[in-house]
Design an enzyme around this catalytic site. Sequence first.
Site, PDB file in Angstrom:
ATOM      1  N   MET A 144     -19.199 -23.601 -58.697  1.00  9.55           N
ATOM      2  CA  MET A 144     -19.220 -25.031 -58.375  1.00  9.55           C
ATOM      3  C   MET A 144     -19.836 -25.221 -56.982  1.00  9.55           C
ATOM      4  O   MET A 144     -19.664 -26.273 -56.370  1.00  9.55           O
ATOM      5  CB  MET A 144     -17.808 -25.616 -58.422  1.00  9.55           C
ATOM      6  CG  MET A 144     -17.197 -25.491 -59.831  1.00  9.55           C
ATOM      7  SD  MET A 144     -15.926 -26.712 -60.196  1.00  9.55           S
ATOM      8  CE  MET A 144     -14.730 -26.346 -58.956  1.00  9.55           C
ATOM      9  N   TYR A 146     -20.897 -24.633 -52.858  1.00 13.95           N
ATOM     10  CA  TYR A 146     -20.277 -24.431 -51.544  1.00 13.95           C
ATOM     11  C   TYR A 146     -19.991 -22.938 -51.403  1.00 13.95           C
ATOM     12  O   TYR A 146     -18.849 -22.510 -51.182  1.00 13.95           O
ATOM     13  CB  TYR A 146     -19.023 -25.287 -51.372  1.00 13.95           C
ATOM     14  CG  TYR A 146     -18.836 -25.718 -49.929  1.00 13.95           C
ATOM     15  CD1 TYR A 146     -19.736 -26.617 -49.342  1.00 13.95           C
ATOM     16  CD2 TYR A 146     -17.816 -25.206 -49.140  1.00 13.95           C
ATOM     17  CE1 TYR A 146     -19.605 -26.988 -48.018  1.00 13.95           C
ATOM     18  CE2 TYR A 146     -17.678 -25.578 -47.804  1.00 13.95           C
ATOM     19  CZ  TYR A 146     -18.573 -26.469 -47.264  1.00 13.95           C
ATOM     20  OH  TYR A 146     -18.442 -26.839 -45.956  1.00 13.95           O
ATOM     21  N   HIS A 172     -19.491 -19.067 -50.727  1.00 15.19           N
ATOM     22  CA  HIS A 172     -18.945 -18.208 -49.664  1.00 15.19           C
ATOM     23  C   HIS A 172     -19.237 -16.760 -50.045  1.00 15.19           C
ATOM     24  O   HIS A 172     -19.853 -16.491 -51.095  1.00 15.19           O
ATOM     25  CB  HIS A 172     -17.461 -18.492 -49.461  1.00 15.19           C
ATOM     26  CG  HIS A 172     -16.650 -18.433 -50.725  1.00 15.19           C
ATOM     27  ND1 HIS A 172     -16.483 -17.277 -51.462  1.00 15.19           N
ATOM     28  CD2 HIS A 172     -15.976 -19.398 -51.398  1.00 15.19           C
ATOM     29  CE1 HIS A 172     -15.730 -17.529 -52.512  1.00 15.19           C
ATOM     30  NE2 HIS A 172     -15.422 -18.817 -52.515  1.00 15.19           N
ATOM     31  N   HIS A 191     -18.690 -15.637 -53.663  1.00  9.67           N
ATOM     32  CA  HIS A 191     -19.760 -15.967 -54.617  1.00  9.67           C
ATOM     33  C   HIS A 191     -20.955 -15.030 -54.430  1.00  9.67           C
ATOM     34  O   HIS A 191     -21.566 -14.590 -55.398  1.00  9.67           O
ATOM     35  CB  HIS A 191     -20.259 -17.405 -54.396  1.00  9.67           C
ATOM     36  CG  HIS A 191     -19.251 -18.471 -54.645  1.00  9.67           C
ATOM     37  ND1 HIS A 191     -18.808 -19.320 -53.655  1.00  9.67           N
ATOM     38  CD2 HIS A 191     -18.613 -18.859 -55.777  1.00  9.67           C
ATOM     39  CE1 HIS A 191     -17.948 -20.180 -54.165  1.00  9.67           C
ATOM     40  NE2 HIS A 191     -17.803 -19.925 -55.446  1.00  9.67           N
ATOM     41  N   GLN A 200      -8.162 -17.927 -65.116  1.00 11.97           N
ATOM     42  CA  GLN A 200      -9.471 -18.340 -65.636  1.00 11.97           C
ATOM     43  C   GLN A 200     -10.165 -17.144 -66.297  1.00 11.97           C
ATOM     44  O   GLN A 200     -10.717 -17.257 -67.401  1.00 11.97           O
ATOM     45  CB  GLN A 200     -10.313 -18.890 -64.476  1.00 11.97           C
ATOM     46  CG  GLN A 200     -11.770 -19.116 -64.814  1.00 11.97           C
ATOM     47  CD  GLN A 200     -12.488 -19.851 -63.698  1.00 11.97           C
ATOM     48  OE1 GLN A 200     -12.325 -21.044 -63.555  1.00 11.97           O
ATOM     49  NE2 GLN A 200     -13.298 -19.154 -62.941  1.00 11.97           N
ATOM     50  N   VAL A 257     -12.734 -11.304 -52.667  1.00  8.03           N
ATOM     51  CA  VAL A 257     -13.288 -11.061 -51.324  1.00  8.03           C
ATOM     52  C   VAL A 257     -12.408 -11.830 -50.337  1.00  8.03           C
ATOM     53  O   VAL A 257     -12.068 -12.995 -50.563  1.00  8.03           O
ATOM     54  CB  VAL A 257     -14.759 -11.504 -51.236  1.00  8.03           C
ATOM     55  CG1 VAL A 257     -15.294 -11.338 -49.824  1.00  8.03           C
ATOM     56  CG2 VAL A 257     -15.603 -10.703 -52.217  1.00  8.03           C
ATOM     57  N   ARG A 278     -12.180 -24.158 -51.209  1.00 13.96           N
ATOM     58  CA  ARG A 278     -11.138 -25.102 -50.761  1.00 13.96           C
ATOM     59  C   ARG A 278     -10.504 -24.691 -49.434  1.00 13.96           C
ATOM     60  O   ARG A 278      -9.750 -25.467 -48.869  1.00 13.96           O
ATOM     61  CB  ARG A 278     -10.071 -25.284 -51.834  1.00 13.96           C
ATOM     62  CG  ARG A 278     -10.560 -26.093 -53.020  1.00 13.96           C
ATOM     63  CD  ARG A 278      -9.430 -26.440 -53.972  1.00 13.96           C
ATOM     64  NE  ARG A 278      -9.822 -27.413 -54.966  1.00 13.96           N
ATOM     65  CZ  ARG A 278     -10.120 -27.118 -56.237  1.00 13.96           C
ATOM     66  NH1 ARG A 278     -10.065 -25.886 -56.662  1.00 13.96           N
ATOM     67  NH2 ARG A 278     -10.470 -28.081 -57.080  1.00 13.96           N
TER      68      ARG A 278
HETATM   69  O1  PAF Z   1     -14.554 -20.751 -60.907  1.00 12.01           O
HETATM   70  C1  PAF Z   1     -15.258 -21.777 -60.813  1.00 12.01           C
HETATM   71  O2  PAF Z   1     -15.895 -22.030 -59.799  1.00 12.01           O
HETATM   72  C2  PAF Z   1     -15.314 -22.750 -61.984  1.00 12.01           C
HETATM   73  O3  PAF Z   1     -14.083 -22.885 -62.606  1.00 12.01           O
HETATM   74  C3  PAF Z   1     -16.417 -22.388 -63.016  1.00 12.01           C
HETATM   75  C4  PAF Z   1     -16.134 -21.058 -63.688  1.00 12.01           C
HETATM   76  C5  PAF Z   1     -17.764 -22.340 -62.325  1.00 12.01           C
HETATM   77  C6  PAF Z   1     -16.474 -23.463 -64.105  1.00 12.01           C
HETATM   78  O4  PAF Z   1     -16.756 -24.706 -63.582  1.00 12.01           O
END
Ligand code: PAF
Length: 281
Positions: A28, A30, A32, A35, A152, A175, A186
């Site tokens: 999503m 932003y 860091h 990611h 998730q 991380v 967040r």
């Molecule tokens: O983990 C996230 O950032 C979100 O839940 C994802 C997997 C990109 C789905 O919107």
Amino acid sequence: MIISKVADLRQELKSKDPGAKVGLVPTMGYLHRGHLSLIERARAENDIVVLSIFVNPTQFAPNEDFDSYPRDLEKDCKLAYQSGANYIFAPSDKEMYGANYSTYVNVDGNISRGLCGKSRPNHFRGVTTIVSKLFNIVNPSNAYFGMKDAQQLSIINRMVKDLNYNINIVPCPIVRDENGLALSSRNAYLTDEAKKQALILSRSLKEAKTLYLEGENNAQELKRYIRGKINSMSLAKIDYVEIVDQETLENIDYINRPSIIALAVYFGKSRLLDNIVLEDK
Ligand code: PAF
């Protein structure tokens, strides 16, 4: 290359060698270092890396932070290219959820209802819907997800098995910053004091794991220990601290199989997640 239309991304991927391995990193934005570690891993294991950046409205409840969720596409693109992404797919809400949109993917049962599912009832339905749309659009060989969002990850693994997606889900380690705080977009909401106090999360998880390795198998005892530590912080408000089976996410009383201690705790308006895996001894 930044692409905002589904048809353009499909066209671009179609023009590549049909044998090329595509890695997808759904985010999503932003971005860091967490990611970036997913992008780097995808770079090392694929011929083409697609990063998606989409703040997905269907995974936010009306009272949640969809509007204020941090966004910085320009900076994200720079970081993503430096880490090895070839394509950044950044669609609009309208592109992903057009007029009369009506189809949702829902992984049913306890796996979605417990932990975060209790306080965010439709959250995972939104996640699995957007992730399956991304899978259908990109058709990747590998897709990369962080282990911070343990529920998730388990739900996506379940969806991939149940819906026969021919996609390898690659779980990537959490991380942390230099003090042990799990990185999250967040964290941008945290005050300095909250950031300091939030270090109790990783510390108490680590200490509980040591107790487990020293012989404590009683889940209630370990949860009591962690709750006590967290409750000693004035800004912390516990949503949950649970010990669950790593695959099914069923609650566990006696730890005798691979499990996770998972927690969600509010510090002000930030709801922080963290977890630690308890492997078989
Ligand atoms: O983990 C996230 O950032 C979100 O839940 C994802 C997997 C990109 C789905 O919107």
